[in-house]
Design an enzyme around this catalytic site. Structure first.
Site, PDB file in Angstrom:
ATOM      1  N   LYS A  91     -47.940  22.878  54.047  1.00 15.58           N
ATOM      2  CA  LYS A  91     -47.510  21.572  53.514  1.00 15.58           C
ATOM      3  C   LYS A  91     -46.250  21.729  52.663  1.00 15.58           C
ATOM      4  O   LYS A  91     -45.344  20.916  52.728  1.00 15.58           O
ATOM      5  CB  LYS A  91     -48.604  20.964  52.621  1.00 15.58           C
ATOM      6  CG  LYS A  91     -49.811  20.473  53.345  1.00 15.58           C
ATOM      7  CD  LYS A  91     -50.777  19.751  52.402  1.00 15.58           C
ATOM      8  CE  LYS A  91     -51.398  20.652  51.362  1.00 15.58           C
ATOM      9  NZ  LYS A  91     -52.265  21.699  51.860  1.00 15.58           N
ATOM     10  N   CYS A 176     -61.755  13.177  40.776  1.00 17.35           N
ATOM     11  CA  CYS A 176     -61.231  14.473  41.202  1.00 17.35           C
ATOM     12  C   CYS A 176     -61.592  15.603  40.241  1.00 17.35           C
ATOM     13  O   CYS A 176     -62.048  16.649  40.667  1.00 17.35           O
ATOM     14  CB  CYS A 176     -59.726  14.300  41.343  1.00 17.35           C
ATOM     15  SG  CYS A 176     -58.792  15.767  41.588  1.00 17.35           S
ATOM     16  N   MET A 177     -61.415  15.394  38.940  1.00 14.73           N
ATOM     17  CA  MET A 177     -61.715  16.511  38.038  1.00 14.73           C
ATOM     18  C   MET A 177     -62.318  16.093  36.713  1.00 14.73           C
ATOM     19  O   MET A 177     -62.331  16.860  35.767  1.00 14.73           O
ATOM     20  CB  MET A 177     -60.503  17.426  37.820  1.00 14.73           C
ATOM     21  CG  MET A 177     -59.167  16.863  37.806  1.00 14.73           C
ATOM     22  SD  MET A 177     -58.431  15.816  36.603  1.00 14.73           S
ATOM     23  CE  MET A 177     -59.325  15.232  35.394  1.00 14.73           C
ATOM     24  N   MET A 352     -63.526  20.687  43.925  1.00 11.75           N
ATOM     25  CA  MET A 352     -64.298  19.463  44.121  1.00 11.75           C
ATOM     26  C   MET A 352     -65.798  19.692  44.311  1.00 11.75           C
ATOM     27  O   MET A 352     -66.606  18.835  44.000  1.00 11.75           O
ATOM     28  CB  MET A 352     -63.759  18.681  45.323  1.00 11.75           C
ATOM     29  CG  MET A 352     -62.391  18.100  45.099  1.00 11.75           C
ATOM     30  SD  MET A 352     -62.269  17.093  43.612  1.00 11.75           S
ATOM     31  CE  MET A 352     -61.380  18.196  42.537  1.00 11.75           C
ATOM     32  N   GLY A 389     -56.665  19.399  42.186  1.00 12.38           N
ATOM     33  CA  GLY A 389     -56.140  19.020  43.499  1.00 12.38           C
ATOM     34  C   GLY A 389     -54.856  18.240  43.453  1.00 12.38           C
ATOM     35  O   GLY A 389     -54.210  18.043  44.473  1.00 12.38           O
ATOM     36  N   GLN A 390     -54.467  17.773  42.271  1.00 11.92           N
ATOM     37  CA  GLN A 390     -53.255  16.964  42.182  1.00 11.92           C
ATOM     38  C   GLN A 390     -52.227  17.672  41.312  1.00 11.92           C
ATOM     39  O   GLN A 390     -52.581  18.434  40.415  1.00 11.92           O
ATOM     40  CB  GLN A 390     -53.577  15.596  41.586  1.00 11.92           C
ATOM     41  CG  GLN A 390     -54.498  14.792  42.476  1.00 11.92           C
ATOM     42  CD  GLN A 390     -54.650  13.363  41.974  1.00 11.92           C
ATOM     43  OE1 GLN A 390     -53.810  12.523  42.245  1.00 11.92           O
ATOM     44  NE2 GLN A 390     -55.695  13.104  41.238  1.00 11.92           N
TER      45      GLN A 390
END
Lengths: 809, 210
Positions: A91, A176-177, A352, A389-390
């Site tokens: 990516k 998410c977290m 996650m 994840g972000q």
């Protein structure tokens, strides 16, 4: 390949230094070049290379972005970056392509009564938004994400809490977290990991708890697997509910039942106590024991004695844990022995799997507890580490605190002292900040999609940099109902059309990534900075500018909240002569560096929790710095790799080995929690006999709104799918590639079947990635959430698979 | 941290004008081409050896193929994956004959080969193995050889065993590879790491009139 000659490099280097000190202005963008990153990259007429962190996950790799004629023309890994040393995942190599999808949003669009969209001017759009907020400021909600840059999040936070006295601001990071946050808070009294990525370079054993870093954080996983190719021994133990690409590289795979992780952690602690292999001196000097009070669950719990802890943990014998978790007694004993061995270094990784969990806070604190009890903590390679994840879940959401209960710098709205401090920093009148937490994500959308006359008291929602129409759990309950509610107004700022913009009343075209200045904070406390390199297409504009421009409209309409104590605009920026720069007019937004102004304001908030940040200019020079960053006697700024450890953390007193200086018990100690195992909220039964787990894939990032527009990534992973166990498929007479219906009590989704693909679930389990907007698995998922973190569990619910030819029952 | 023995990978982004044109659809009635086709004059000689072309599966020897193919476009219509296209005009004599351009769409190796079934002139036949060429992996371009996880080519390869992954790195088993081009089509490396080579020679039909 032509190499850049040293003379030219010198010139560019000095240009970079000069540019770094100056403000960004319309025409001339700064060139930031540090030699090692570009030394062997192609050279060319008009081609300039600039640093930027990657737009995607929380790893925080740096890329070099090649710009020519106002367009991004090349991307390469940045060798000067400590995180990735030039390496990127698939990516990352294509991150430049996300700017140039064919359907970029380029003008504000207003939905008409007949459902069509009509282009309007920015001024009209801002008027509509400002009027709705002005008319009903307390029924307005702001929903953002861990992709907000730090200044964007800070502006949104100040606008809502310091301006509108409204705490209904929450980010998708809640999905998410949030459980990682509550896990760190409950254990150490302060958020975010103590260790850093160096742990991956030095651990002897890596345990992945329901985590698939091979696909989700591939660059970090390469750091580990590459040690093997250099002859080092690293033992990888994968604990999961399905086999993945991480399992392929693991020495051992331990297949657990959903929620089995809770039992496993309890079982390890049981064995450490039973075998007397726990670290008695570490526990005595640095740990307390804790559990929820009988009256109910709370974030901080109450103290329990070591005897009480021993009594409770005694019930989690390997036999009982085996029954609860699905692991064998031998496997549990193996883990117990492993943590009992003081001569090895163990790093635990999770993401996650442990966070999207109805016992999310519990399992997070338990894994910290396993490391604390065994003394596998605070040395390079010995660390419990959560991944994000972000790109700025840490930097923006957790540090700036863009959550409904939080204020910047680790403060909370419920604390009067914290509110007062923020009011002083912001120079707003006392009492401006509301002391009642706002709605968390699930509640916020529930209130928004509930008819007003039934108590749905959110009427206007502004969504920036996220796609809740695809990512919320149980979409039929939490999002899709919006369509029927004419009095609810949804404003969405995004770069491409998404399932969220599909229901939006007003769509705002946003600038993205290197089309604007920005700062992110990654998983290892590293704050990163980049400059705008190209212009956004058409009339697309910065999210931060949108917030400021809306605030300005309200200011002009006479909203008192948009004034500070002295009657000035809360986002006022002045030039050297004291003249206010009209940054709310986009043509003047880059007359100054608004990011720098906001960041310098924000920096003041960070010292209370010892998350000290350096001045903006230090980040211009670096490929990110890990906080706390403290000034040295010689005027240089030093980052911190290992928090709470005397050998590295500047806030641990000289001579102390460890100090948990934000301990909730105020004695410098961390908390080892006890929680009883609880079953998952919904379990397979006769009607819905399968476990459904959802997640991501390597090639796409989150909802795919960016990556699905990059041809190479879209070809490499063209469609969502359902992973099935081979035997389950055979029993149901389902073939490879066949399209089936995956359904739960809440909704359904059609997907092609992939057997023996990347992931291999055990019997009775299916897995579906959520990136494909044409196959929305969140119509099927459950919205049950952790009672402490309010984070939903996307990893387990009861579902079934039906052949297309079978009738819907 | 991994150190690669290869030069760094650089992703080049095409400028808007570089985007490839799409091919126009063929036109035919009952196997007879009705679109204008440039005349072909092969005479009695073998066609001059030029670059070998990537023909659909089951294509016979190139000389026989060119003699027999009517450029009707039925195989193009029959292909459910739009993988078969007309050779472009720049290829001169062979313009209009069916080829596969894996960069735009690859042969998916259908079990029943509808292209072969549709070929009235019999230049695509099912009695020879459907070998179109072979793939090679260019290691210095391959992500897996740059320490970054990628398993796309082996996952999507329609021929079992044609691409094997050892220690995370793919290799093509040339005995099994049919040259369908799926790996080339799906490769997400910054510069495509699959080199797809058309078959240099293909089996011919027995010369029945001899």
């Amino acid at each position: 390949m032509k190499m850049m000659n040293s003379d030219r490099r010198e010139i560019l280097k000095s240009a970079a230094m000069a540019a770094a000190g100056s403000l960004v202005t319309g025409g001339s963008l700064p060139v930031v070049q540090a030699d090692p990153g570009v030394a062997d990259l192609p050279d060319g007429e008009g081609l300039t290379w600039n640093k930027a962190p990657c737009r995607f996950c929380g790893t925080g790799c740096h890329v070099q972005v090649g710009v020519e004629d106002g367009r991004v023309v090349a991307v390469a890994g940045d060798k000067a970056a400590d995180v990735n040393k030039g390496l990127l995942c698939v990516k990352g190599y294509h991150v430049g392509g996300i700017l140039y999808g064919e359907d970029r949003l380029t003008e504000p669009l207003l939905r008409q009564d007949d459902g069509t969209l009509k282009a309007i001017s920015w001024d009209e759009a801002l008027d509509i938004i400002a009027k709705r907020i002005f008319d009903s400021p307390q029924t307005f909600a702001f929903y953002g994400s861990g992709q907000w840059t730090i200044p964007e999040g800070f502006a949104a936070q100040k606008f809502m809490k310091g301006g509108l006295s409204n705490n209904h601001i929450d980010p998708n990071a809640r999905l998410c977290m949030a459980s990682a946050v509550t896990g760190f808070l409950g254990t150490y009294g302060v958020d975010e990991p103590a260790g850093c990525y160096q742990d991956l370079d030095e651990c002897d054993v890596l345990i992945t708890w329901g985590n698939n870093p091979a696909e989700m954080h591939p660059v970090l996983f390469s750091r580990v697997t590459d040690r093997r190719s250099r002859g080092e021994k690293v033992r990888i133990i994968d604990i999961g509910t399905r086999r993945t690409r991480t399992t392929d590289a693991a020495n051992e795979y331990l297949n657990m039942k959903p929620h089995g992780d809770v039992a496993i952690a309890l079982g390890i602690m049981h064995l450490l106590i039973e075998n007397n292999t726990y670290d008695t001196s570490f526990v005595k000097d640095h740990c307390n024991f804790r559990a929820h009070p009988e009256s109910g669950k709370t974030l901080m719990g109450e103290a329990i004695s070591e005897d009480e802890f021993r009594k409770r943990i005694a019930e989690y014998t390997p036999e009982r844990v085996s029954e609860l978790s699905g692991l064998s007694v031998e496997q549990i004993r193996m883990l117990g022995d492993l943590f009992g061995d003081r001569n090895i270094r163990i790093t635990s990784l999770w993401c996650m799997g442990m966070n999207q969990h109805t016992m999310g806070t519990a399992i997070n604190t338990l894994v910290h507890g396993v490391h604390l009890l065994s003394g596998h903590f605070g040395k390079p390679g010995d660390s419990p580490t959560s991944l994000t994840g972000q790109p700025s879940a840490c930097g923006t959401v957790r540090e700036v605190g863009t959550l409904s209960h939080a204020l910047p710098g680790g403060r909370v709205v419920a604390n009067p002292e914290h509110r007062q401090q923020c009011e002083e920093f912001w120079n707003v009148p006392e009492g401006r900040i509301n002391g009642t937490p706002g709605y968390h994500t699930v509640k916020m959308f529930d209130q928004f999609t509930m008819p007003t006359d039934e108590g749905g008291d959110i009427t206007t929602m502004f969504v920036q940099v996220t796609n809740p129409g695809q990512t919320l759990p149980n979409l039929n309950k939490l999002f899709n109902d919006k369509e029927q509610l004419a009095d609810k107004f949804l404003i969405v700022s995004d770069v491409y059309p998404t399932p969220t913009t599909a229901l939006a009343n007003l769509i705002l075209p946003a600038a993205m990534w290197v089309e604007k200045n920005g700062m992110f904070g990654n998983s290892e406390r590293r704050t990163q900075q980049w400059f705008k390199m190209v212009d956004p297409p058409g009339d697309a504009r910065d999210d931060c500018w949108m917030t400021i421009a809306i605030a300005r409209k309200l200011f002009e309409m006479g909203h008192e909240g948009m004034q500070d104590k002295d009657g000035e605009f809360i986002f006022a920026v002045k030039d050297e002569s004291g003249e206010e720069i009209p940054i709310w007019e986009f043509e003047h937004y880059y007359d100054t560096n608004v990011d720098k102004h906001l960041f310098e304001e924000y920096r003041q908030f960070t010292t209370m929790k010892h998350k000290n940040l350096a001045p903006y200019e230090e980040y211009v020079k670096a490929r990110g710095l890990r906080w706390p960053v403290v000034e040295q006697q010689d005027g240089s700024w030093r980052e911190t790799r290992f928090r709470f450890s005397g050998f590295d953390d500047p806030f641990v007193a000289e001579g102390e080995e460890f100090d948990f200086y934000h301990s909730s018990t105020k004695d410098g100690k961390a908390q080892i929690w006890f929680h009883d195992y609880e079953p998952p909220p919904e379990m397979p039964d006769e009607d819905y006999p399968l476990w459904l787990c959802t997640g991501r894939v390597l090639e796409h990032w989150h909802t795919g709104s960016m990556t699905r527009r990059v041809t190479q990534l879209s070809r490499a992973m063209p469609t969502g799918y359902v992973e099935m166990n081979k035997e389950d498929a055979k029993d149901a007479n389902i073939r490879q590639g066949e399209t089936v219906v995956v359904e739960s009590r809440r909704g359904s989704c059609q997907l092609p079947v992939w057997i023996d693909g990347r992931g291999r679930p055990p019997r009775g389990t299916i897995f579906v990635p959520f990136f494909d907007e044409t196959k929305m698995i969140n119509n099927v998922t459950l919205e049950a959430y952790c009672p402490i973190s309010k984070q939903p569990d996307y990893k387990k619910c009861a579902a079934r698979v039906r052949k297309m030819t079978e009738a819907d029952s | 941290m991994p150190q690669s023995r290869f030069p760094p990978l650089v992703t080049r982004l095409p400028k808007p004008e570089d985007r490839p044109n799409t091919q126009e659809a063929p036109r035919s009635i009952n196997g007879i081409n009705i679109a204008p086709v440039p005349p072909t004059d092969l005479g009695t000689k073998r066609a001059a050896q030029t670059l070998p072309l990537h023909r659909p599966p089951g294509a016979i020897d190139e000389f026989q193929f060119l003699s027999g193919c009517t450029r009707c476009g039925d195989c193009i219509t029959a292909c459910p994956h739009d993988a078969i296209v007309k050779a472009p005009d720049r290829l001169g004599d062979v313009a209009g004959t069916p080829i596969i351009e894996a960069d735009h769409s690859a042969c998916m190796m259908c079990e029943d080969f509808p292209c072969i079934a549709s070929c009235e002139p019999g230049v695509l036949i099912d009695s020879i193995s459907p070998i179109m060429g072979t793939a090679r992996i260019t290691e210095h371009l391959c992500l897996a050889h740059h320490s970054t996880l990628c398993t796309v080519c082996s996952e999507r390869c329609p021929v079992e065993g044609a691409i094997v992954v050892t220690q995370g790195k793919p290799t093509v088993n040339e005995n099994d590879c049919t040259g369908c081009g799926v790996c080339r089509y799906v490769c997400p490396a910054p510069e495509n790491a699959i080199l797809l080579m058309p078959a240099f020679a293909r089996p011919g039909l027995a010369q029945r009139h001899d």
